[in-house]
Design a protein around this motif. Sequence first.
Motif, short mmCIF file in Angstrom:
data_model
loop_
_atom_site.label_atom_id
_atom_site.label_comp_id
_atom_site.label_asym_id
_atom_site.label_seq_id
_atom_site.Cartn_x
_atom_site.Cartn_y
_atom_site.Cartn_z
N ILE A 145 0.71 -1.17 0.07
CA ILE A 145 0.01 0.01 -0.26
C ILE A 145 0.75 1.01 0.02
O ILE A 145 1.92 1.14 0.76
CB ILE A 145 -0.91 0.01 1.04
N VAL A 146 0.47 2.22 -0.80
CA VAL A 146 1.09 3.58 -0.96
C VAL A 146 0.15 4.47 -0.05
O VAL A 146 -0.99 4.51 -0.20
CB VAL A 146 1.60 4.01 -2.43
N LEU A 147 0.81 5.06 1.09
CA LEU A 147 0.22 6.03 1.75
C LEU A 147 0.82 7.39 1.54
O LEU A 147 1.90 7.54 1.82
CB LEU A 147 -0.02 5.71 3.44
N ALA A 148 -0.03 8.29 1.21
CA ALA A 148 0.67 9.70 0.72
C ALA A 148 -0.14 10.78 1.54
O ALA A 148 -1.61 10.84 1.61
CB ALA A 148 0.32 9.59 -0.80
N LEU A 149 0.37 12.08 1.60
CA LEU A 149 -0.26 13.12 2.34
C LEU A 149 0.25 14.13 1.42
O LEU A 149 1.53 14.31 0.94
CB LEU A 149 0.45 13.42 3.52
N GLN A 150 -0.38 15.15 1.00
CA GLN A 150 -0.15 16.44 0.74
C GLN A 150 -0.57 17.58 1.46
O GLN A 150 -1.56 17.76 2.08
CB GLN A 150 -0.80 16.92 -0.82
N LEU A 151 0.56 18.47 2.10
CA LEU A 151 0.34 19.27 3.06
C LEU A 151 0.44 20.80 2.38
O LEU A 151 1.42 20.97 1.73
CB LEU A 151 1.34 19.30 4.25
N VAL A 152 -0.63 21.74 2.49
CA VAL A 152 -0.85 22.79 1.62
C VAL A 152 -1.03 23.97 2.57
O VAL A 152 -2.06 23.70 3.57
CB VAL A 152 -1.93 22.82 0.54
N GLN A 153 -0.12 25.05 2.71
CA GLN A 153 -0.27 26.39 3.41
C GLN A 153 0.04 27.40 2.80
O GLN A 153 1.10 27.57 2.20
CB GLN A 153 0.44 26.05 4.84
N ASP A 154 -0.87 28.33 2.47
CA ASP A 154 -0.83 29.25 1.76
C ASP A 154 -0.27 28.79 0.37
O ASP A 154 -0.99 28.02 -0.44
CB ASP A 154 0.41 30.27 2.19
N GLU A 155 0.85 29.39 -0.18
CA GLU A 155 1.48 28.95 -1.37
C GLU A 155 2.43 27.86 -1.22
O GLU A 155 3.08 27.55 -2.42
CB GLU A 155 2.28 30.19 -2.21
N THR A 156 2.65 27.35 -0.13
CA THR A 156 3.69 26.19 0.33
C THR A 156 2.66 24.72 0.16
O THR A 156 1.82 24.79 0.60
CB THR A 156 4.28 26.41 1.47
#
Length: 223
Positions: free
Chosen positions: A130-141
């Motif tokens: 299993i691939v577990l993935a996260l995308q963390l977004v804050q403002d333009e980052t």
Amino acid sequence: MIERNTERLHFPLDTEHTGIRLALPLIAILSFVLLLWLLGFLFSSEEGGCLNASIAALGALGVMALSDGVLKRVWKSGRTLTLADNRITLQDSRRDRTPETHIDLTQRVNVLAWRFTVKRGSARAVRGWIVLALQLVQDETSIALYTLMPAKEADLPQFADFLQLIPRSVIAKGELPLREMTQQRRLLQAEDQRWQDGAELRRQDFVRLLDQLNASQPDWAKG
């Protein structure tokens, strides 16, 4: 008010980076050739040819396994992840990259979490992992992080919060409900970022990251 966390965690990233993945087969081939030559020199009888090849193959596999551990310790990917003072810092020493990217966990972080099953096995991921993935977004980052786990290890308390990524071919048919279609397209954009420049965490480090995320952003899974 989020209580400030003074614990400092330092995670290596991409421990099996491209350089190591290319080097290990070359090491195995060179080891096999060298061992086969050495055994042929020591035991020159024709009857020992097949036995010598078998011994050389086993020896080459052993050398490759030893080299894997050594290379991971001394040949770093150039990227690391640090969690300290409620801040995630991605450090990147590669050429033409942003040296440091920060996510402040005392502020709102938009999180996308998704998962999918590896369909085609490779040296890095067995079929069915299993691939577990996260995308963390804050403002333009934006930071994309992921790990690979055997299915039996992926039974985490947060597993249900990782949305199942639907294959692109299914999404392209346009037959999903509008809300699910919109959600899956967002996940596909995040998956594109992961594929292009996502940072891979070791399994145990990914779990610790989730613990920190749960502590500072308890509602992250609600979108």
